[in-house]
Write a protein that holds these residues in place. Structure first.
Motif, PDB file in Angstrom:
ATOM      1  N   PRO A   4      -7.808  -7.184  -6.937  1.00  0.00           N
ATOM      2  CA  PRO A   4      -6.761  -7.702  -7.839  1.00  0.00           C
ATOM      3  C   PRO A   4      -6.898  -9.204  -8.106  1.00  0.00           C
ATOM      4  N   ALA A  25      -7.689  -0.799  -5.944  1.00  0.00           N
ATOM      5  CA  ALA A  25      -6.680  -0.187  -6.814  1.00  0.00           C
ATOM      6  C   ALA A  25      -6.919  -0.648  -8.242  1.00  0.00           C
ATOM      7  N   VAL A  26      -7.186   0.306  -9.134  1.00  0.00           N
ATOM      8  CA  VAL A  26      -7.506  -0.016 -10.525  1.00  0.00           C
ATOM      9  C   VAL A  26      -6.407   0.520 -11.432  1.00  0.00           C
ATOM     10  N   GLY A  27      -5.852  -0.324 -12.262  1.00  0.00           N
ATOM     11  CA  GLY A  27      -4.840   0.160 -13.200  1.00  0.00           C
ATOM     12  C   GLY A  27      -4.647  -0.813 -14.335  1.00  0.00           C
ATOM     13  N   TRP A  28      -4.424  -0.291 -15.528  1.00  0.00           N
ATOM     14  CA  TRP A  28      -4.239  -1.121 -16.729  1.00  0.00           C
ATOM     15  C   TRP A  28      -2.993  -0.631 -17.457  1.00  0.00           C
ATOM     16  N   PRO A  29      -2.086  -1.494 -17.809  1.00  0.00           N
ATOM     17  CA  PRO A  29      -0.973  -1.050 -18.641  1.00  0.00           C
ATOM     18  C   PRO A  29      -1.463  -0.784 -20.064  1.00  0.00           C
ATOM     19  N   LEU A  34       0.863  -1.191   0.000  1.00  0.00           N
ATOM     20  CA  LEU A  34       0.000   0.000   0.000  1.00  0.00           C
ATOM     21  C   LEU A  34       0.892   1.231   0.000  1.00  0.00           C
ATOM     22  N   PRO A  35       0.686   2.154  -0.927  1.00  0.00           N
ATOM     23  CA  PRO A  35       1.532   3.354  -0.957  1.00  0.00           C
ATOM     24  C   PRO A  35       1.381   4.129   0.353  1.00  0.00           C
ATOM     25  N   PRO A  41      -1.937   2.802 -10.533  1.00  0.00           N
ATOM     26  CA  PRO A  41      -3.345   2.581 -10.230  1.00  0.00           C
ATOM     27  C   PRO A  41      -3.976   3.773  -9.522  1.00  0.00           C
ATOM     28  N   HIS A  42      -5.241   3.985  -9.780  1.00  0.00           N
ATOM     29  CA  HIS A  42      -6.007   4.949  -8.987  1.00  0.00           C
ATOM     30  C   HIS A  42      -6.827   4.172  -7.964  1.00  0.00           C
ATOM     31  N   PHE A  43      -7.184   4.850  -6.894  1.00  0.00           N
ATOM     32  CA  PHE A  43      -7.854   4.183  -5.775  1.00  0.00           C
ATOM     33  C   PHE A  43      -9.323   4.579  -5.738  1.00  0.00           C
ATOM     34  N   LEU A  71       4.840   0.966 -16.444  1.00  0.00           N
ATOM     35  CA  LEU A  71       3.953   0.334 -15.461  1.00  0.00           C
ATOM     36  C   LEU A  71       2.770   1.262 -15.205  1.00  0.00           C
ATOM     37  N   PRO A  72       1.591   0.692 -14.982  1.00  0.00           N
ATOM     38  CA  PRO A  72       0.430   1.543 -14.699  1.00  0.00           C
ATOM     39  C   PRO A  72       0.537   2.139 -13.304  1.00  0.00           C
TER      40      PRO A  72
END
Lengths: 258, 258, 258, 258
Positions: free
Chosen positions: C121, C185-189, C45-46, C200-202, C197-198
């Motif tokens: 995820p 956490a949503v992210g797509w390369p 987690l950031p 992700p936004h939360f 690297l993507p």
């Protein structure tokens, strides 16, 4: 020296696919009765065993099973399986009503072999059935009038049977193998005489403890699709009859000649 | 009246899970020989049948099988399966070397029952094995020195066996059941005497036509993991020996007493 | 011109893997709380999103899900799936307690992609969990003191998590994502910049209708096994805490920035 | 802080479902060309992207894939998968011939997401295809005139496509995506605007290294079955054309706008 009930054979018997009975079963079931043309019955049941009455039932079942001590319930990959069971009502020469299972499809190895030992002619197939959860929510299919449920069977990547039901809100009937004893056919070929066909002997399971939670009535529609290998088509067109859903449990302790 | 070789029993026999032999098999195999402690052999093989020599082999196999006419090859869900086969070398009281299969795991129902009839103690398991393709490419694992391959077996959601190999570029040995005949143990309990354990009889398959494409040598590492149900642990620690990969085929026509 | 919410893209959108929300879910759950070492939290987690508190929960879930109208309940291969969900409690910089899901494993494609869209995820894995049936029988695992249940997760043929529980007969706590909101956490390369690297936004799911049937307390033991790919090991040794079982349902209508 | 190419997001990226390209693929393929009615093409491809020519191809593929270093080949549950790929030939407004993939079905999670990133609209499905082994045996389907092979696709327990082939003994054509570049459509909805449909962008994969082992010609018959969810029926009746089988490999390094 071996203490295995079934293969593999070892001194401990620990890894045998099937342990000796008793076998305890509890499950959620969708039951759909049907009538069919009994004319082809002699394709499925030797005349000396009786004649088909033209009544039958499909059970879609989501089982949980264990041996004494219940160790399988701690590691449920060993306990749970789904299956689709077709039973036909027969009348024996002496006038008794018995169910006979011509076809049944399951998704776990232990159940496949345990079934063959009881005269259930199990092959592998994938069964799905809607469950009813005790919640008032759009995805819960609660046990109330108007709730819709479905079930399906797929054998070797082809859908073979489907059912759609709507609960009436009334109590429902015990159907199929919950309504009458069931006859099983057990037979194994012997490769030492490789072209000889087995002559199955007929048994009735000895059932010890049986519990039902009360059946819930439904209207239903059953659909049977042609299949290049499976022979459910011998039943001819199916006329859907009564239907019910609910929970039931039983214990099998052995078998007797039938 | 029935013409089924195995259940389900019908007048046509069309839907029987297993048809009568001959059974034709062709496959891609990864073979890894091992040595183990033969001291626990009596847990697996009755002393009257012989003693273990301490040598054995694991075969990871990607099979394609059919009956005469080859109809299964037109609908390959009926033809293809993967399995992991453990064989142990035994010496019979008369001094003959035979393989014996204590454990074997497969992923299709027809192969499971066909195996039990031959004395292979099959249960369900998931096998994966790297294939060699005739291409010069990073994903093709071609049959050349230095190519790395892997294999694995999972039983009831637990990984039980793994192998990693590197091809040497040399011809390789015929191993395991390709090097000596194999003994099978066939036995079925009878639920009419529900606590009686079966006494298996021992057979040797009658093999008709056997073809090998030439084995390719490899160095290998075999890893066995503890399992709460499976009994491969009876073999004790495994010392990995010779290994080979390649294609082979054979036809089984029946069995004889062994 | 396309009316698909997700691929495949067609004018009707009928075959899109995932339809737009609302998504209705109802299921049977086994929940096991744990404490772990939060020191490695920054691996998951950031820091700008918060810090781990060292508390978490594993949910083993047997779901039934549908869209408005419930058509999936008529063909339950589209409705049912099982999954294992790991959530960790975090404290945001502003002091709010939120769950965060680092790892989750499911067995159906529609759930996999629907989860990724929500910031869960998801990867594929096989989950089993004992069910409680409303019957007094050895195989039914009824909701009474002393009943034992189990659950397991297998990822790529390796068992990763197991739980064993014994019901206390007392009411139990709401745990994990039933006790606090969950951050996704949503992210797509983008392959047009293939090595980037993507980021992700939360998001936080917008949940509309939530129903619980009452949780049943259990004592539990949770076991985590090393895996060569999966990173649950980052949680360090797990100390099992409270546990509960029961039915719950909810409806997701969308998401909001978190 | 995250080094994951796809979810789950962790500091190491080790457990990400898909690693960054390059992605190496090698496989055995059965390719069956067809012609269909292009009139409904606008249901599948935006007119601005081109018009369908009425030609297409179904590829049944048994793949082995890995990243640089080939670690997946040591643990082939990570490397192998089977899929069925439908491609349609289009003519762009500028007159170029491109393939477009409206539907594709795979059986492993890593391939599903890796495909979506490239614009292949993957869903889960079960594919079987007869393999040719380099043996002269009844079960080996060798690459000689008269050998019969089959293939099938099942989606959500319903068989959707089947092919039967007979090898002619002649060299065969490169078909489908081996004959022309392929256009992919990539798009993800955003739940923060939950009813908005994504507008996919179109890409072409950047392919680095491509190897073919020589195609073998076949006559074929392709059968498409109606499905309540899948939309292959938009292609109308399929007229089977040329067919071929063989091995091929390629490496994808990224994508470019198309």
């Amino acid at each position: 020296m071996y203490r295995s009930f079934t293969a593999p054979f070892t001194a401990s018997g620990r890894s045998a696919l099937v342990p000796p009975p008793p076998w305890h079963y509890a499950g959620w079931l969708i039951n759909v009765a049907f009538t069919c043309d009994p004319a082809q019955g002699a394709q499925l049941l030797p005349p000396a065993r009786g004649r088909l009455t033209g009544r039958g039932c499909v059970h879609f079942a989501d089982w949980q099973a264990c041996s004494d001590g219940g160790i399988e319930l701690l590691d449920p990959v060993y306990a749970q399986y789904r299956e689709t069971i077709v039973v036909l009502e027969s009348e024996t020469p002496s006038g008794e009503r018995l169910n006979f299972c011509p076809f049944i499809y399951v998704d776990q190895d232990v159940s496949l072999l345990r079934g063959l030992l009881q005269g259930w002619p199990k092959k592998m197939g994938r069964t799905w059935l809607t469950r009813s959860l005790p919640l008032d929510h759009a995805a819960a299919a609660p046990l109330t009038a108007g709730t819709a449920l479905g079930a399906s069977l797929c054998v070797k990547d082809r859908r073979l049977l489907e059912a759609r039901l709507v609960l009436t809100g009334e109590p429902g009937p015990a159907l199929g193998f919950f309504a009458a004893p069931t006859l099983g056919a057990v037979g194994w070929p012997d490769l030492r005489d490789a072209q000889a066909l087995p002559e199955p002997h007929f048994v009735r399971s000895r059932i010890d403890r049986r519990v039902e939670a009360g059946w819930h009535a439904a209207t239903a529609q059953l659909t049977l699709t042609d299949h290049p290998v499976e022979e459910l088509g011998l039943l001819g067109p199916l006329q859907t009859g009564d239907a019910s859903v609910g929970w039931a449990a039983l214990t099998v302790v052995g078998a007797a000649d039938a």
